[in-house]
Each structure stands twice: as C-alpha cells, then as structure tokens.
Motif scaffolding. Structure first.
Motif: not given
Length: 313
Positions: A136-141, A143-164
């Motif tokens: 759990m180095s600073d680099r790993v933490s 990456l984990l935080a950035a991954g949460a934001w990035l994957v959440g954004t990609l998922n949201s983009t797909v679902h929002t575009a589809y639903v609307l």
C-alpha cells in the motif's frame, strides 16, 4: 414522428419526498440539517487530512476521496429537492436530469470501488503489517483512487447516454426525489429488457464483487485479530470492524436491492426509501464511523482548533 415527439428535450416532473403537510415540513427541516452536517463533517475531514502530517497515509488519502464523493453526491441531489420544495415547483430540465444521472452514477460506482480499496488497505495493515509499505505505497493508493474515479466515469458515461436516448412517455413524471436510472427506465415507451441486462452486469461489477471483497477482507481481519493475545486489541478491532460493516451493509444492501431487482418489482415508495440510505444517510455517517472515532483524527482536530484560537488571539 410519435417517438420523435416523445424524445424531444423537455422538462421532467419530480414527485419528490415531501408534500405540503406539517409532517413533511419536519422531514424537510431534518433533511436540511443532515445536508449541512454532511457538508461540514466531510469538509472538516478533508481539511484535517490535508493539514496534519499524521494523517498523510494511504488510508486517509482514500478517506479524503470518499469525503469528496460524499460532498458531491449530496450536493447533486439535496439542493434541487430544497429548491423545488421552497418554490412549490417540481420540474427538472432534461439537461438537469441528465446531469444528475451522470454525476450520481460516477459517485455511486466510484464509492463502491473506493470502499473495497479501503477494506483492502485495512486487511493489509492488520494481516500483513510487515508488507504494508510495499503493498500500500503512495503510488498504489493514488492508482486505487484514480481507478475508482475513472471506472465510475466510464460506467456513468455509457449508462447516461443509453438511458437518455430512450423515448419517454407523457406525462414525464418521475416518482422519485431525483433522477435515478430505475425511475427513468420505468418512463420508457420501448422495451428495455436488453438494457436491464446490462445494468445487471454493472451491478455485479460495482456491487456484488466489491461487497464480496469487503466481506472477505473483514472476515480475515477478524480471524487475525481473534488470534491476538491482547484482549484490548481484540475488543477495539472487533468494535471498529463492526461499525465499518454496518455502514457497508447500509450502503450496499439498499443499493443491491435497488439495481438488481427486475423493473416489474420496483415500487416508488420502496425505491425512495432505499435510495435515502445510500444518497443521504451513509454520506453523513461515513466521516463519523471511519474517522472521528480515531485518536489520530481527534488529535488533528484538537490541533486545528487550538491553532485557530491562538491565531485569533
């Protein structure tokens, strides 16, 4: 032409949580208090983590991102509820509704992944303390935080575009207090079964897998702690894990029940009640459960207040 008219950019109507009764006024006042407390708690936690060197660790770094997500989440939903209640209107524009869906999905998905990352951090710290600096180095933490934001954004983009892009039937009345995917899907004039299967896949990725990881992490933590010879350490660790799991169940339980049920089983009253847990209550509890019971955080808070008093003098 009929579908073109239905998909035209026009306002939605949000039924909301409150009527004009005296009971609703009390509930509305309670919501405002919870909203202010949530903003204050999470903003204070971010300030403490940034200002105190004792809190410059991977766990608190992840917590600061959780607090930021909670601030954005309640700010995405509650101000519109307050505005509609005070003005007596219940409308929300097509763009406003789309933005609520987009930001809500980013934060809900990102928080699911972030909670799993935080449980992994605790697992490594307690079960593999000698390897913590490497795992759990600073680099790993980061990456984990950035991954949460990035994957959440990609998922949201797909679902929002589809639903609307679904055609919505008139009257465009959303029986909810904010624009959420299940409530919008119910307004669609076309068959959405294929899209709902895609929602099930996302639910497995963002809900079942992280929840399973969290459960396994805390089970291993408890197993390690119970083998400890110190009864005080066992008591403190068991208390901490218990509080953490209560918050996790409060967040994931209603969330899973909301997004993994068939559309035919959804009722407006149930959906609104379930959504309150992961959109309003959990963001207000996260700082208290994860941080303000911690000695390091309390010391940092004391230091900030003392510095503030000295500065005023």
């Amino acid at each position: 032409m009929r579908h073109m008219n239905q998909t035209s950019i026009s306002d939605f109507t949000l039924v909301g949580l409150f009527s004009s009764s005296r009971t609703s006024l009390v509930a509305f006042s309670s919501l405002c208090v919870i909203f202010v407390l949530t903003l204050a708690e999470n903003a204070l936690l971010i300030l403490l983590i940034r200002s105190d060197s004792r809190l410059h660790s991977p766990m608190y770094f992840l917590l600061s991102h959780l607090s930021l997500m909670d601030i954005l989440h309640v700010s995405n939903i509650v101000p519109k509820m307050v505005s509609n209640f005070l003005s007596g209107t219940r409308t929300i524009s097509f763009a406003g509704c789309g933005f609520q869906v987009f930001l809500s999905l980013i934060l809900l998905g990102g928080e699911c992944l972030l909670l799993a990352a935080m449980s992994y951090d605790r697992y490594v710290a307690i079960c593999h303390p000698l390897r913590y600096a490497m795992l759990m180095s600073d680099r790993v933490s980061v990456l984990l935080a950035a991954g949460a934001w990035l994957v959440g954004t990609l998922n949201s983009t797909v679902h929002t575009a589809y639903v609307l892009h679904f055609p919505f039937c008139e009257p465009r009345v959303i029986d909810h207090y904010f624009c959420e995917v299940p409530a919008l899907v119910k307004l669609s004039c076309v068959d959405t079964s294929r899209y709902e299967r895609g929602v099930d896949v996302s639910a497995i990725i963002f809900l079942l897998i992280p929840f399973s990881m969290i459960s396994v992490s805390y089970a291993k933590i408890l197993h390690t702690v119970l083998q400890s010879k110190s009864s005080e350490a066992r008591r403190k660790s068991f208390s901490t894990c218990s509080f953490h799991m209560v918050v996790v169940v409060m967040y994931y339980g209603p969330f899973i029940f909301m997004y993994m049920r068939p559309r035919s089983y959804h009722t407006p009253g149930q959906d609104k009640l379930l959504a309150i847990f992961y959109t309003i209550l959990t963001p207000s509890l996260n700082p208290v459960i994860y941080s303000f019971r911690n000695k390091d955080v309390l010391k940092a808070m004391k230091g900030v207040f003392q510095s503030s008093v000295v500065y005023r003098k």
